[in-house]
Design a protein around this motif. Sequence first.
Motif, PDB file in Angstrom:
ATOM      1  N   LYS A  40       0.849  -1.210   0.000  1.00  0.00           N
ATOM      2  CA  LYS A  40       0.000   0.000   0.000  1.00  0.00           C
ATOM      3  C   LYS A  40       0.881   1.256   0.000  1.00  0.00           C
ATOM      4  CE  LYS A  40      -3.534  -2.736   2.105  1.00  0.00           C
ATOM      5  NZ  LYS A  40      -4.802  -2.793   2.772  1.00  0.00           N
ATOM      6  N   HIS A  52      -8.363  -2.943  -6.509  1.00  0.00           N
ATOM      7  CA  HIS A  52      -8.350  -3.067  -5.043  1.00  0.00           C
ATOM      8  C   HIS A  52      -9.497  -2.236  -4.463  1.00  0.00           C
ATOM      9  CE1 HIS A  52      -7.140  -2.859  -0.868  1.00  0.00           C
ATOM     10  NE2 HIS A  52      -6.373  -3.912  -1.111  1.00  0.00           N
ATOM     11  N   GLU A  70     -11.225 -10.498  -1.852  1.00  0.00           N
ATOM     12  CA  GLU A  70     -10.969  -9.755  -0.618  1.00  0.00           C
ATOM     13  C   GLU A  70     -12.270  -9.129  -0.118  1.00  0.00           C
ATOM     14  OE1 GLU A  70      -6.633  -8.353  -0.271  1.00  0.00           O
ATOM     15  OE2 GLU A  70      -7.624  -6.922  -1.559  1.00  0.00           O
ATOM     16  N   GLY A  78      -7.733  -5.142   6.718  1.00  0.00           N
ATOM     17  CA  GLY A  78      -7.190  -4.305   7.791  1.00  0.00           C
ATOM     18  C   GLY A  78      -7.995  -4.307   9.077  1.00  0.00           C
ATOM     19  N   SER A  83      -6.674  -9.448   6.163  1.00  0.00           N
ATOM     20  CA  SER A  83      -6.210  -9.784   7.520  1.00  0.00           C
ATOM     21  C   SER A  83      -5.497 -11.130   7.632  1.00  0.00           C
ATOM     22  CB  SER A  83      -7.380  -9.718   8.510  1.00  0.00           C
ATOM     23  OG  SER A  83      -7.887  -8.405   8.587  1.00  0.00           O
TER      24      SER A  83
HETATM   25  P1  PGA Z   1      -4.615  -6.617   5.086  1.00  0.00           P
HETATM   26  O1  PGA Z   1      -4.750  -6.011   3.596  1.00  0.00           O
HETATM   27  O2  PGA Z   1      -3.853  -7.905   4.980  1.00  0.00           O
HETATM   28  O3  PGA Z   1      -3.871  -5.573   5.848  1.00  0.00           O
HETATM   29  O4  PGA Z   1      -6.000  -6.839   5.580  1.00  0.00           O
HETATM   30  C1  PGA Z   1      -5.011  -6.842   2.490  1.00  0.00           C
HETATM   31  C2  PGA Z   1      -5.160  -6.007   1.242  1.00  0.00           C
HETATM   32  O5  PGA Z   1      -5.674  -4.883   1.311  1.00  0.00           O
HETATM   33  O6  PGA Z   1      -4.765  -6.433   0.143  1.00  0.00           O
END
Ligand code: PGA
Length: 245
Positions: free
Chosen positions: A13, A100, A169, A175, A206
């Motif tokens: 990110k 995303h 996702e 997150g 996550s």
């Molecule tokens: P995360 O993010 O593992 O921090 O939940 C995953 C993503 O946004 O691809």
Amino acid sequence: MTNKYMYFIANWKMFGGLNSLKSLNKVIKFLKSFKKNKLFEIIYCPPFTLIGPMANKLKFSKIKVGAQNCHESKSYGPFTGSINVSMLKDIGAKYIIIGHSENRQAGETDKLINSKIKSSLKSGLKVIFCIGETFSERRKKITNQILNKQIKAGLKNIKNRNKILIAYEPVWSIGTGLIPKSQDLFKSISFIKKKCKKSKVLYGGSVNPNNINIFKAIKIIDGYLIGSASQNSKKFIDIIKKSYN
Ligand code: PGA
């Protein structure tokens, strides 16, 4: 123990500077001694500013580098502040994340996502195409409808789907530390696989070393898109190790 070919994708990110590249040393070292090495692919998707330096650092390693987004135009143009797929290829990107949810929430439409995927494939980048329902969509029990719509519109008129990895996702899982129930996740991944027979289907949201065994037990998952845990090499390595023991 799985013998399946798996993808471990790090999504950094908007985190990291040149100094963060040092953290890759641990991963490079780990790969030299890890015997299951041939069974998986690691792809790091850092911010645009680190793609070139990272690709350079990793040129003798099996780790690939990818981008997190692009402008939809394949050719150069007067688009201040934008970066296109040829520029990304030029500095060593092999993969690209498209669609995303953080970009969808910022206004990216299915149509725009579709043109970005087309440009990426034309330029020779492999695509990590993200889809997923929000919490309220899940509550309304329209998850499959949403996934179907995102797949149909995002992959409209796209034939070479073997160059596409789909990352499922759930938006509410990104997150937050929340993850889907195993039976729900199995159903969603199966649904996507039925719709896109040629694409590998990954899970993201996550994922960390403490919950990886839960995902590992769902044998149909082809890999993971990992956000915050991927910024910590030890956690990232642990996820890979645990996937194979
Ligand atoms: P995360 O993010 O593992 O921090 O939940 C995953 C993503 O946004 O691809």
